[in-house]
Every structure is written in structure tokens, then in C-alpha cells.
Enzyme design. Structure first.
Site, PDB file in Angstrom:
ATOM      1  N   VAL A   1       0.833  -1.204   0.000  1.00  0.00           N
ATOM      2  CA  VAL A   1       0.000   0.000   0.000  1.00  0.00           C
ATOM      3  C   VAL A   1       0.870   1.258   0.000  1.00  0.00           C
ATOM      4  CG1 VAL A   1      -1.688   1.299   1.347  1.00  0.00           C
ATOM      5  CG2 VAL A   1      -1.961  -1.160   1.065  1.00  0.00           C
TER       6      VAL A   1
ATOM      7  N   LYS B   1      14.949  -2.598   3.875  1.00  0.00           N
ATOM      8  CA  LYS B   1      14.040  -2.182   2.806  1.00  0.00           C
ATOM      9  C   LYS B   1      14.486  -0.839   2.220  1.00  0.00           C
ATOM     10  CE  LYS B   1       9.537  -4.196   3.856  1.00  0.00           C
ATOM     11  NZ  LYS B   1       8.185  -3.877   4.309  1.00  0.00           N
TER      12      LYS B   1
ATOM     13  N   LYS C   1     -14.410   0.555   2.450  1.00  0.00           N
ATOM     14  CA  LYS C   1     -13.331  -0.424   2.262  1.00  0.00           C
ATOM     15  C   LYS C   1     -13.748  -1.819   2.738  1.00  0.00           C
ATOM     16  CE  LYS C   1      -9.304  -2.320   1.998  1.00  0.00           C
ATOM     17  NZ  LYS C   1      -8.404  -2.432   0.892  1.00  0.00           N
TER      18      LYS C   1
ATOM     19  N   ALA D   1     -14.798 -19.836  -9.819  1.00  0.00           N
ATOM     20  CA  ALA D   1     -14.802 -20.852  -8.758  1.00  0.00           C
ATOM     21  C   ALA D   1     -13.397 -21.431  -8.607  1.00  0.00           C
ATOM     22  CB  ALA D   1     -15.783 -21.958  -9.137  1.00  0.00           C
TER      23      ALA D   1
ATOM     24  N   CYS E   1      -5.665  -9.595   2.391  1.00  0.00           N
ATOM     25  CA  CYS E   1      -6.813  -8.694   2.595  1.00  0.00           C
ATOM     26  C   CYS E   1      -8.126  -9.404   2.922  1.00  0.00           C
ATOM     27  CB  CYS E   1      -6.998  -7.815   1.372  1.00  0.00           C
ATOM     28  SG  CYS E   1      -5.649  -6.646   1.200  1.00  0.00           S
TER      29      CYS E   1
HETATM   30  C1  UDX Z   1      -8.041  -7.638  -2.728  1.00  0.00           C
HETATM   31  C2  UDX Z   1      -9.001  -6.653  -3.421  1.00  0.00           C
HETATM   32  O1  UDX Z   1      -9.254  -7.100  -4.761  1.00  0.00           O
HETATM   33  C3  UDX Z   1      -8.451  -5.244  -3.409  1.00  0.00           C
HETATM   34  O2  UDX Z   1      -9.395  -4.337  -3.965  1.00  0.00           O
HETATM   35  C4  UDX Z   1      -8.146  -4.863  -1.973  1.00  0.00           C
HETATM   36  O3  UDX Z   1      -7.578  -3.569  -1.904  1.00  0.00           O
HETATM   37  C5  UDX Z   1      -7.205  -5.867  -1.342  1.00  0.00           C
HETATM   38  O4  UDX Z   1      -7.766  -7.174  -1.425  1.00  0.00           O
HETATM   39  P1  UDX Z   1      -5.829  -8.967  -3.423  1.00  0.00           P
HETATM   40  O5  UDX Z   1      -5.857  -9.568  -2.064  1.00  0.00           O
HETATM   41  O6  UDX Z   1      -4.541  -8.449  -3.950  1.00  0.00           O
HETATM   42  O7  UDX Z   1      -6.852  -7.729  -3.509  1.00  0.00           O
HETATM   43  O8  UDX Z   1      -6.311 -10.078  -4.448  1.00  0.00           O
HETATM   44  P2  UDX Z   1      -7.581 -10.391  -5.356  1.00  0.00           P
HETATM   45  O9  UDX Z   1      -7.184 -10.315  -6.756  1.00  0.00           O
HETATM   46  O10 UDX Z   1      -8.757  -9.621  -4.959  1.00  0.00           O
HETATM   47  O11 UDX Z   1      -7.810 -11.945  -4.990  1.00  0.00           O
HETATM   48  C6  UDX Z   1      -8.041 -12.364  -3.657  1.00  0.00           C
HETATM   49  C7  UDX Z   1      -8.253 -13.854  -3.597  1.00  0.00           C
HETATM   50  O12 UDX Z   1      -9.496 -14.207  -4.180  1.00  0.00           O
HETATM   51  C8  UDX Z   1      -7.204 -14.682  -4.345  1.00  0.00           C
HETATM   52  O13 UDX Z   1      -6.823 -15.777  -3.550  1.00  0.00           O
HETATM   53  C9  UDX Z   1      -7.910 -15.145  -5.602  1.00  0.00           C
HETATM   54  O14 UDX Z   1      -7.422 -16.376  -6.071  1.00  0.00           O
HETATM   55  C10 UDX Z   1      -9.342 -15.273  -5.090  1.00  0.00           C
HETATM   56  N1  UDX Z   1     -10.354 -15.133  -6.164  1.00  0.00           N
HETATM   57  C11 UDX Z   1     -10.509 -13.944  -6.804  1.00  0.00           C
HETATM   58  C12 UDX Z   1     -11.159 -16.204  -6.495  1.00  0.00           C
HETATM   59  O15 UDX Z   1     -11.048 -17.306  -5.909  1.00  0.00           O
HETATM   60  N2  UDX Z   1     -12.114 -16.041  -7.461  1.00  0.00           N
HETATM   61  C13 UDX Z   1     -12.291 -14.873  -8.126  1.00  0.00           C
HETATM   62  O16 UDX Z   1     -13.172 -14.808  -8.989  1.00  0.00           O
HETATM   63  C14 UDX Z   1     -11.463 -13.797  -7.784  1.00  0.00           C
END
Ligand code: UDX
Length: 438
Positions: free
Chosen positions: A11, A35, A206, A254, A262
């Protein structure tokens, strides 16, 4: 405008670099010397597509330092983008946020806007505001809530071309500063919608957004499990659903559930808060239960085909929680590997970028790694194994020649947790294949 960003994780660093790209002078601060050393050499401490290039492009407007006091003193705006990990009881641990607030209080010499980007429980911004008012009598600090919606792997695009900028402000001074700061994002070619509201609502946007997306995933996974039993195909079902614009076609893939830093954390935090307020969110409770079970879906398949997993050789293809990142936090791979090791299986683990982080995770959790072999290519990882479990839909896995499972594996049991292969191609082979809801 002098901008300081506290925290150089996903972030903080991405926010800082993108603000620099909009011509602001940005100082990125962190307590972690390693870092900062890396950043000063132009190396990003996180794996994120396009980040190092953008750091290089904007290097004249970017400073990296551990000297927080000096940086906060000069700042017009301070962004707080540090980690808010999950405590064991599911609540958010805000220690890093409050440490930054304490340091800001010790450093400030002039009025400043403090923007909370870290995901914090609703009402935290008000609490922070109160702390500043109590501790700083002659300096005015305006607290702004500006939640982050970036997803790992696409975070630069998600920030520059954000779906929206949500700004929770309570006073005119910070309202004007935030408008000026974000003006370049709202103009051509970015045209990001800019939405102002009260702080508590901004905080809730959020949580509600992430929880809603997690719900979508758990819902579709349950439908997929039914499709699997009925002989229907979840991909046809979601395609059919997606023509309804109210439903859309996003976040309906799926698989073996959601992971990452997150969704698991934010669902727990919102649920925890709802219970505290005597308004328990039952949808979120079910959502997390479904996800927990779904993460282990491939083990169900495995247990049906193998009576005993002792000394069985299993390839785990994909260790990260999703493709495009080296992050293994709450990745399905870990829970599955842990159980498989307990049952005496031998693991061949493959991932294009996540192996180092996975090794650390295994070591932090004190798991015996003597039965895990790591491979940097799929062929070697599947050679001689009894079963292959696909955990992450990396393009290299999706494009892998499916016939090789047949030629290289001991027994071609392939359990595809991310529906990587088309059923048409699978049918041309003799692999014993199971996927999710198809
Ligand atoms: C997420 C939100 O998308 C973002 O807006 C927020 O700020 C932080 O959390 P992120 O954790 O980076 O982002 O990943 P994301 O792409 O959202 O995927 C999260 C999880 O959901 C992954 O494990 C992904 O495999 C899973 N997922 C996502 C599914 O199983 N099916 C989907 O259709 C989409």
C-alpha cells in the site's frame, strides 16, 4: 506539496511512487533499514509488476529514508500505509499504525494532514483524531480516511487508474488539500472518480467492498460444488449469470477459495466488529466458513482416490495466493501442505516466484521441511509423483502441456483447484482429472 508515506509495503510504496508520478515530491519512510537500503538502490522490496520502472521514472521526486522525524517535520501531507495484521481473535492489530501516530506527534512542528490508508476498523480515524487533539495543543492535524483498493499484481494500474478515490474528510482545510493532491488523478488520461464523504463511511466502504467480493467468491464456490455433484458446469453457469448487468462477470471464478493479506483479514475484522456492536454479520460468518472448507477441496478428491497418503508423492503446483505476486500469506498451498505432511505425504513444490516466501512460511510455522522438495520447473516437480494439485493459476501452469502429466507422473491424478485446463483438452488425454464445479 511535500508528501510523506509511512510504510513501504504494497500500500505505502505503491501510493508513494504513484503520487510521485503525479509530480508530487514524496518521501517514503520505514523502520526497516534493509528495505530502505534496497529502495535507495532502485530495488523494490516487493514483487510488483511495473513498480521498479515507475520508481526509476520518478526517481528525482522520490526519497527513501528511515529518518522519520525529519520527514514528518517537513510534510504537508502524511500518508499512513503500514500493515494492520490480524490478531488471533480476528481483530485488526493496529500497533504499527499507532506507532506511526506516536512518531508523528513527536515530530510535527506545523499543521499537517494525516491520511490513513491502512485498512483500519471503523471509528479508528476518529480515535486517531482524538489522540492528535489531546496531545498536540498548538499544532492542527486533520485526519483523513482514504482507503486503498489496489490488488496485488495490478497495484500500479489499480492506483493510477483507480476504480474510485474515496476520501473521508471532516474539515475544509484537509478537503482542499486532498482535492489538490488528487487533482491529477481525476483528469485525463486517468479520469478517476473522486468521492468525498464522512470518515466513518469511508472506512466502511473499504470493509464492505472487500467483504462483498469475498462473499461473491464463497457464494460461487458453493454453487460450483453443487454443479460438481449435479454434473452441471460452473463456467456455463457464471457465463449465463453474467449477462445480467446487476451480477456482472467479475469475481465469479470458482476455485479453492480466496487467500492473501486482505480478504481473510478484512472478513474477520468486520465480523469481529459486528459482534462487538451486537449486530453479528451472519453472511460473513458463513462466507469465512465456506472459504475454509473450500481451501481443502482438493484433499477431498485426493482422499477419495487414495486410501492412505503415507509416503505418497504429491506435486503442489503454485504456492502463492494468486498469480502475479510472490505473496504466500493465507495461500491455500500452506494449509494443504501442512495436512499432507501430517499424513506422511512427500511434497514436490513448484512456483515461478513464491518458493522463497513459502520456505520462510514453513520455517516460521516450524513445519518439518525434510519431506518438501522445491522445483523451479513443472516437469521436474511432477516427474514420478502420484498426484498433482494445482493451487494457483499461473499462466505457465495454464499453458503447460497437459499430456506431460500422463508421460511424467507415476499415476496421472491431476486435481485442478483453479480450473486451469479446458475439459475439451483434458478429454483428449488419459489423465484422471478433477476440477471445481465442472
Ligand atoms: C483484494 C481486493 O481485490 C483489493 O481491492 C483490496 O484492496 C485488497 O484485497 P488482493 O488480495 O490483492 O486484492 O487479491 P484479489 O485479486 O482480490 O484476490 C483475492 C483472492 O481471491 C485470491 O486468492 C484469488 O485467487 C481469489 N479469487 C478472486 C477467487 O477465488 N475467485 C475470483 O473470482 C477472484
Amino acid at each position: 506539496m511535500e508528501v510523506v508515506v509511512a510504510g513501504t509495503g504494497y500500500v505505502g510504496l505503491v501510493t508513494g511512487v504513484c503520487l510521485a508520478n503525479m509530480n508530487h515530491n514524496v518521501t517514503c519512510v520505514d523502520i526497516d533499514e534493509e528495505k530502505i537500503k534496497k529502495l535507495n538502490k532502485g530495488i523494490s522490496p516487493i514483487y510488483e509488476d511495473g513498480l521498479e520502472e515507475l520508481m526509476l521514472k520518478n526517481k528525482d521526486r522520490l526519497t527513501y529514508t528511515t529518518n522519520r522525524k525529519n520527514a514528518y517535520k517537513k510534510a504537508d501531507v502524511i500518508f499512513v500505509g503500514v500493515n494492520t495484521p490480524e490478531r488471533e481473535d480476528g481483530s485488526a492489530n493496529l500497533d504499527y499504525v499507532y506507532n506511526v501516530i506516536d512518531e508523528i506527534i513527536d515530530s510535527l512542528v506545523k499543521d499537517t494532514v494525516v491520511v490513513i490508508k491502512s485498512t483500519v476498523p471503523i471509528q479508528t480515524n476518529d480515535k486517531i483524531d482524538k489522540i492528535f487533539k489531546e496531545k498536540l495543543k498548538n499544532i492542527n492535524v486533520s485526519v483523513v480516511s482514504n482507503p486503498e483498493f489496489l490488488a496485488q499484481g495490478t497495484s500500479i494500474k489499480d492506483t493510477l487508474y483507480a476504480s474510485r478515490i474515496i476520501v473521508g474528510v471532516e474539515d475544509d482545510y484537509s478537503r482542499e488539500i486532498m482535492r489538490e493532491l488528487y487533482k491529477p488523478f481525476t483528469e485525463e488520461p486517468y479520469n478517476v472518480p473522486y468521492v468525498e464523504m464522512d470518515r466513518k463511511s469511508a472506512e466502511m466502504v473499504k470493509y464492505a467492498s472487500n467483504n462483498f467480493l469475498a462473499l461473491k467468491i464463497s457464494f460461487i464456490n458453493e454453487v460450483a460444488n453443487l454443479c460438481g455433484k449435479l454434473g452441471a458446469n460452473i463456467e456455463n453457469v457464471t457465463k449465463g449469470m453474467s449477462y445480467d448487468k446487476r451480477i456482472g462477470n467479475k469475481f465469479l471464478n470458482a476455485g479453492i477459495g480466496y487467500g492473501g493479506s486482505c480478504f481473510p483479514k478484512d472478513t474477520m475484522a468486520l465480523y469481529h466488529l459486528s459482534k462487538e456492536l451486537n449486530s453479528e454479520m451472519l453472511t460473513i460468518k458463513s462466507c469465512t466458513e465456506v472459504n475454509k472448507k473450500q481451501t481443502l477441496k482438493l484433499l477431498e478428491y485426493l482422499n477419495n482416490d487414495f486410501k492412505n497418503l503415507d509416503s505418497i508423492k504429491i506435486a503442489i503446483l503454485g504456492l502463492t495466493f494468486k498469480p502475479g505476486t510472490d505473496d504466500v500469506r493465507n495461500a491455500a498451498s500452506f494449509d494443504n501442505v501442512k495436512i499432507l505432511l501430517e499424513k506422511g505425504a512427500v511434497i514436490n513444490a513448484y512456483d515461478p516466484v513464491g518458493i522463497n516466501n513459502f520456505k520462510k512460511l514453513i520455517s516460521v510455522n516450524k513445519l518439518d521441511d525434510s519431506k518438501i522438495n522445491y522445483f523451479d520447473n513443472i516437469e521436474d516437480a511432477i516427474t514420478g509423483v502420484d498426484a498433482a494439485l494445482i493451487m494457483t493459476e499461473w499462466p505457465i501452469i495454464k499453458n503447460f502441456d497437459i499430456t506431460k502429466y500422463e508421460t511424467l507422473m507415476n499415476e496421472p491424478y491431476v486435481y485442478d483447484g483453479r480450473n486451469c485446463y479446458s475439459l475439451k483438452n483434458v478429454k483428449k488425454t488419459n489423465i484422471k482429472y478433477k476440477s471445481i464445479g465442472r
